[in-house]
Design an enzyme around this catalytic site. Structure first.
Site, PDB file in Angstrom:
ATOM      1  N   ASP A  86       0.857  -0.535  -0.223  1.00 13.05           N
ATOM      2  CA  ASP A  86      -0.290  -0.164   0.134  1.00 13.05           C
ATOM      3  C   ASP A  86       0.322   1.319   0.083  1.00 13.05           C
ATOM      4  OD1 ASP A  86      -2.361  -1.852   0.632  1.00 13.05           O
ATOM      5  OD2 ASP A  86      -2.706  -1.171   2.205  1.00 13.05           O
ATOM      6  N   HIS A 142       4.610  -7.525   0.265  1.00 11.02           N
ATOM      7  CA  HIS A 142       4.408  -8.550  -1.045  1.00 11.02           C
ATOM      8  C   HIS A 142       4.970  -8.949  -1.798  1.00 11.02           C
ATOM      9  CE1 HIS A 142       0.899  -9.915   2.236  1.00 11.02           C
ATOM     10  NE2 HIS A 142       1.139  -7.824   2.853  1.00 11.02           N
ATOM     11  N   SER A 227       9.237   4.071   4.913  1.00 10.87           N
ATOM     12  CA  SER A 227      10.019   3.278   3.966  1.00 10.87           C
ATOM     13  C   SER A 227       9.594   3.493   2.559  1.00 10.87           C
ATOM     14  CB  SER A 227       9.686   1.748   4.473  1.00 10.87           C
ATOM     15  OG  SER A 227       8.442   2.013   4.871  1.00 10.87           O
TER      16      SER A 227
END
Length: 259
Positions: A86, A142, A227
């Protein structure tokens, strides 16, 4: 003002001592008392959280939260490549023949980023994608596409902010910050790499995947502070979806291109 304070708790600075203190605060039980305010400030969707808000024992627990099963759907179109996070797809472009690319007025060398000339040359004339995660985002990483892990290594030992300002004014944070790289071989023998870039002096990247065979959408790890993820694809590997235009919001599992 409140958002600026919270942003400092998550993205922090290049000062190792300040980073150490702030990291310890966010892990403490005391920080739990700002969780509700943090969620409100960043408009975080509580309905997606794996647990009720009051069950998170610290700000960091909230920050690295899992989502409820089914909160994200992984695009199942054959050969689709999906967003691993996301976040904000901040930039996308071509890697030149010298294993470099230009973003936010700075040139980035893949030799410096990946630490090896042979690894870097593999991505000549390929595609790079930069994904930035703000404090509001779900911070687990992911897999963009199924494949076999053929390399995992770490680079760098000091980290600076990798937000919009950090990318523009920092000292090439994408190729100098602490980072963990996972390289994946596809069924057609082409490769892509997931470069996880830390934004904190104290290690903030936590791998969770331990095998070799990856399935699209499977969790690779998580960030415990601010990040960025850089995706690198070999030449003639990725076709960007026509709907993808930087900058844009993306969610885990959303189709961003095809093999």
């Amino acid at each position: 003002m409140k958002k600026a304070i919270y942003q400092s708790l998550i993205e922090l600075s290049g000062n190792r001592f300040n980073s150490y203190l702030l990291k310890n605060f966010t892990k403490s039980k005391v920080s739990k008392y700002i969780n509700k305010s943090f969620v409100k400030t960043y408009n975080i969707n509580e309905a997606e959280m794996e647990k009720p808000l009051h069950q998170y024992g610290s700000l960091q627990e909230l920050f690295v939260r899992n989502l409820k099963e089914g909160a994200r759907s992984i695009d199942e179109t054959p050969n689709s490549i999906v967003s691993p996070v996301d976040g904000i797809l901040a930039d996308i472009g071509k890697i030149n023949e010298n294993s470099a690319f230009h973003v936010k007025d700075q040139d980035y060398s893949l030799v410096e980023m990946l630490g090896n000339k042979k690894r870097a040359e593999k991505y000549n004339e390929g595609i790079y994608i930069i994904l930035y995660l703000s404090p509001s985002h779900y911070h687990r990483i992911h897999t963009p596409f199924s494949g076999t892990v053929v390399g995992k290594w770490a680079m760098g030992n000091k980290s600076y902010p990798v937000n919009e300002l950090g990318l523009r004014l920092g000292k090439r944070p994408l190729s100098r910050n602490y980072r963990l790289i996972t390289e994946v071989r596809l069924s057609n023998d082409k490769h892509y790499s997931v470069v996880k870039v830390g934004a904190l002096n104290v290690n903030s990247i936590h791998p969770t995947f331990k095998g070799d065979s990856l399935k699209k959408g499977e969790e690779l790890g998580y960030f415990s502070f601010g990040s960025t993820v850089v995706l690198l694809f070999e030449k003639d590997t990725l076709q960007i979806d026509p709907s993808v235009k930087a900058p844009m919001d993306v969610l885990v599992g959303m189709k961003i291109g095809s093999l």
